[in-house]
Enzyme design. Sequence first.
Site, PDB file in Angstrom:
ATOM      1  N   TYR A   1       0.819  -1.465  -0.034  1.00  0.00           N
ATOM      2  CA  TYR A   1       0.209   0.084  -0.085  1.00  0.00           C
ATOM      3  C   TYR A   1       0.942   1.425  -0.033  1.00  0.00           C
ATOM      4  O   TYR A   1       0.092   2.417   0.004  1.00  0.00           O
ATOM      5  CB  TYR A   1      -0.814   0.035   1.087  1.00  0.00           C
ATOM      6  CG  TYR A   1      -2.119  -0.753   0.893  1.00  0.00           C
ATOM      7  CD1 TYR A   1      -2.437  -2.074   0.876  1.00  0.00           C
ATOM      8  CD2 TYR A   1      -3.513  -0.015   0.965  1.00  0.00           C
ATOM      9  CE1 TYR A   1      -3.399  -2.953   0.481  1.00  0.00           C
ATOM     10  CE2 TYR A   1      -4.648  -0.702   0.750  1.00  0.00           C
ATOM     11  CZ  TYR A   1      -4.431  -2.058   0.254  1.00  0.00           C
ATOM     12  OH  TYR A   1      -5.809  -2.795   0.312  1.00  0.00           O
TER      13      TYR A   1
ATOM     14  N   LYS B   1       2.009 -15.598   3.307  1.00  0.00           N
ATOM     15  CA  LYS B   1       2.263 -16.405   2.133  1.00  0.00           C
ATOM     16  C   LYS B   1       3.579 -16.894   1.914  1.00  0.00           C
ATOM     17  O   LYS B   1       4.209 -16.693   1.009  1.00  0.00           O
ATOM     18  CB  LYS B   1       1.577 -15.719   0.798  1.00  0.00           C
ATOM     19  CG  LYS B   1       1.573 -16.386  -0.595  1.00  0.00           C
ATOM     20  CD  LYS B   1       0.588 -17.568  -0.827  1.00  0.00           C
ATOM     21  CE  LYS B   1       0.927 -18.090  -2.217  1.00  0.00           C
ATOM     22  NZ  LYS B   1      -0.033 -19.260  -2.333  1.00  0.00           N
TER      23      LYS B   1
ATOM     24  N   ASP C   1      -4.120 -18.160   1.112  1.00  0.00           N
ATOM     25  CA  ASP C   1      -5.093 -19.059   0.208  1.00  0.00           C
ATOM     26  C   ASP C   1      -5.644 -20.101   0.860  1.00  0.00           C
ATOM     27  O   ASP C   1      -6.962 -20.238   0.756  1.00  0.00           O
ATOM     28  CB  ASP C   1      -4.288 -19.655  -1.126  1.00  0.00           C
ATOM     29  CG  ASP C   1      -3.194 -20.431  -0.852  1.00  0.00           C
ATOM     30  OD1 ASP C   1      -2.684 -20.380   0.352  1.00  0.00           O
ATOM     31  OD2 ASP C   1      -2.608 -20.971  -1.887  1.00  0.00           O
TER      32      ASP C   1
ATOM     33  N   ASP D   1      -7.083  -6.720   3.847  1.00  0.00           N
ATOM     34  CA  ASP D   1      -8.065  -6.072   2.702  1.00  0.00           C
ATOM     35  C   ASP D   1      -8.958  -7.172   2.457  1.00  0.00           C
ATOM     36  O   ASP D   1     -10.283  -7.042   2.539  1.00  0.00           O
ATOM     37  CB  ASP D   1      -7.578  -5.101   1.969  1.00  0.00           C
ATOM     38  CG  ASP D   1      -8.503  -4.447   1.025  1.00  0.00           C
ATOM     39  OD1 ASP D   1      -9.684  -4.106   1.422  1.00  0.00           O
ATOM     40  OD2 ASP D   1      -8.374  -4.576  -0.231  1.00  0.00           O
TER      41      ASP D   1
ATOM     42  N   ASP E   1     -13.286  -8.508   3.660  1.00  0.00           N
ATOM     43  CA  ASP E   1     -14.480  -8.512   2.805  1.00  0.00           C
ATOM     44  C   ASP E   1     -15.023  -9.796   2.870  1.00  0.00           C
ATOM     45  O   ASP E   1     -16.345 -10.122   2.900  1.00  0.00           O
ATOM     46  CB  ASP E   1     -14.020  -8.018   1.208  1.00  0.00           C
ATOM     47  CG  ASP E   1     -14.338  -6.466   1.141  1.00  0.00           C
ATOM     48  OD1 ASP E   1     -14.291  -5.790   2.048  1.00  0.00           O
ATOM     49  OD2 ASP E   1     -14.566  -6.098  -0.083  1.00  0.00           O
TER      50      ASP E   1
HETATM   51  C1  LIG Z   1     -10.362   1.989  -0.849  1.00  0.00           C
HETATM   52  C2  LIG Z   1      -9.223   1.195  -0.254  1.00  0.00           C
HETATM   53  C3  LIG Z   1      -7.760   2.110  -0.182  1.00  0.00           C
HETATM   54  C4  LIG Z   1      -9.489   0.643   1.109  1.00  0.00           C
HETATM   55  C5  LIG Z   1      -8.288  -0.645   1.351  1.00  0.00           C
HETATM   56  O1  LIG Z   1      -7.778  -1.247   0.386  1.00  0.00           O
HETATM   57  O2  LIG Z   1      -7.809  -0.489   2.505  1.00  0.00           O
HETATM   58  C6  LIG Z   1     -10.818  -0.364   1.245  1.00  0.00           C
HETATM   59  O3  LIG Z   1     -10.684  -1.363   0.245  1.00  0.00           O
HETATM   60  C7  LIG Z   1     -11.036  -0.935   2.590  1.00  0.00           C
HETATM   61  O4  LIG Z   1     -11.031  -2.090   3.032  1.00  0.00           O
HETATM   62  O5  LIG Z   1     -10.845   0.158   3.555  1.00  0.00           O
HETATM   63 MG   LIG Z   2     -11.241  -3.253   1.314  1.00  0.00          MG
END
Ligand SMILES: CC(C)[C@H](C(=O)O)[C@@H](O)C(=O)O
Ligand SMILES: [Mg+2]
Length: 346
Positions: A135, A186, A219, A243, A247
């Site tokens: 990042y 990984k 993975d 990240d 999700d």
């Molecule tokens: C928008 C992006 C920079 C951010 C990240 O990757 O951290 C988002 O996906 C999150 O999870 O907060």
């Molecule tokens: Mg994200």
Amino acid sequence: MSRSIRLAVIPGDGIGQEVVAQGLKVLTAVLPQDVKLETKEYDLGARRWHATGETLPDEELESLKQHDAILLGAIGDPSVPSGVLERGLLLKLRFAFDHFVNLRPSKLFPNTTTPLAGRPDIDFVVVREGTEGPYTGNGGSLRTGTPAEVATEVSLNTAYGVERVVRDAYERANARPRKKLTLVHKNNVLVYAGHMWKNIFDRVGKEYPEVTTDYLHVDAATIFFVTQPERFDVIVTDNLFGDILTDLAAAVTGGIGLAASGNINPTGEFPSMFEPVHGSAPDIAGTGKADPTATILSVSLLLRHLGFVPQATRIEEAVAADLEARDGSPRSTDEIGDALAARVAG
Ligand SMILES: CC(C)[C@H](C(=O)O)[C@@H](O)C(=O)O
Ligand SMILES: [Mg+2]
Ligand SMILES: NC(=O)c1ccc[n+]([C@@H]2O[C@H](COP(=O)([O-])OP(=O)(O)OC[C@H]3O[C@@H](n4cnc5c(N)ncnc54)[C@H](O)[C@@H]3O)[C@@H](O)[C@H]2O)c1
């Protein structure tokens, strides 16, 4: 505990505006009368960029710093080139305020329709490194746009940065009943960064003999998030893996509309920033379909961070009760906010 809160608010883009309004509604409802809440709203995001070309000017950064915490909705809009706001605003904030712990809890709430509905004991927290990894913007492209283009995006990992987040994760694991910490990386392929993470993880672990440790390649971790989520308690991982995993964690434990996060500066030198895990959701912005619960749970994390523990707990309980009461009929962003504000106030 301070009896006042100076809160900086960045609604941002898309549904960010809509969900932050509900977060503030619930925050106002849950705070006792004698707590003074001062909010300052910042016009940052796509609108500002189109109007002035600015993402996050230094004066604004300085002004944000003068707050106890920041509440953010979401950043990013299809009308702005991808990365401009994400890097120039969101990541700039995380880096400038040294948010090296990106805390993303996942709990299976009642009555949610997810692949894991009905599975008990899913309660884990991802401690995602927040200031390093791929990042940092360490890369570039040569012969851009030609068939001979070469692009790099280097993952930067420092022993200092890894040790501090690993140590934070051990502390969190040690404070939880199950006392289990899983490192996700990984290191079968990323042998430089991965081995450094593992070595530091093992070395720091000697100071926490009560914490059971585990290691998973990322993975394989995605398999277990779906098939055996109960094996996780605290997870520590790098910025990009964290990240993606969070999700996934959101999707399997209740949906992205419920996933909260805190970008924490544990030293307290800078304000920590609380935001839903999701983005600006341009596909549903303006329709009233956004679930504000993730933002409201982020407000709960914010309150806990500032020492307002009973109020934080009240919000979590209200969310659980509200989900329990949901009968499947759709409710608008506003209606969910109103219902939760009524529950925390009552
Ligand atoms: C928008 C992006 C920079 C951010 C990240 O990757 O951290 C988002 O996906 C999150 O999870 O907060
Ligand atoms: Mg994200
Ligand atoms: N922290 C942040 O500010 C943040 C996080 C992720 C993405 N983004 C940005 O947001 C923009 C859109 O990104 P994306 O589409 O990849 O991810 P997203 O999280 O915005 O949306 C993914 C899917 O989840 C749904 N969704 C998200 N939040 C929801 C909610 N509260 N209630 C109901 N449904 C919800 C969306 O409708 C969409 O279908 C991009 O510019 C991206 O960079 C910002």
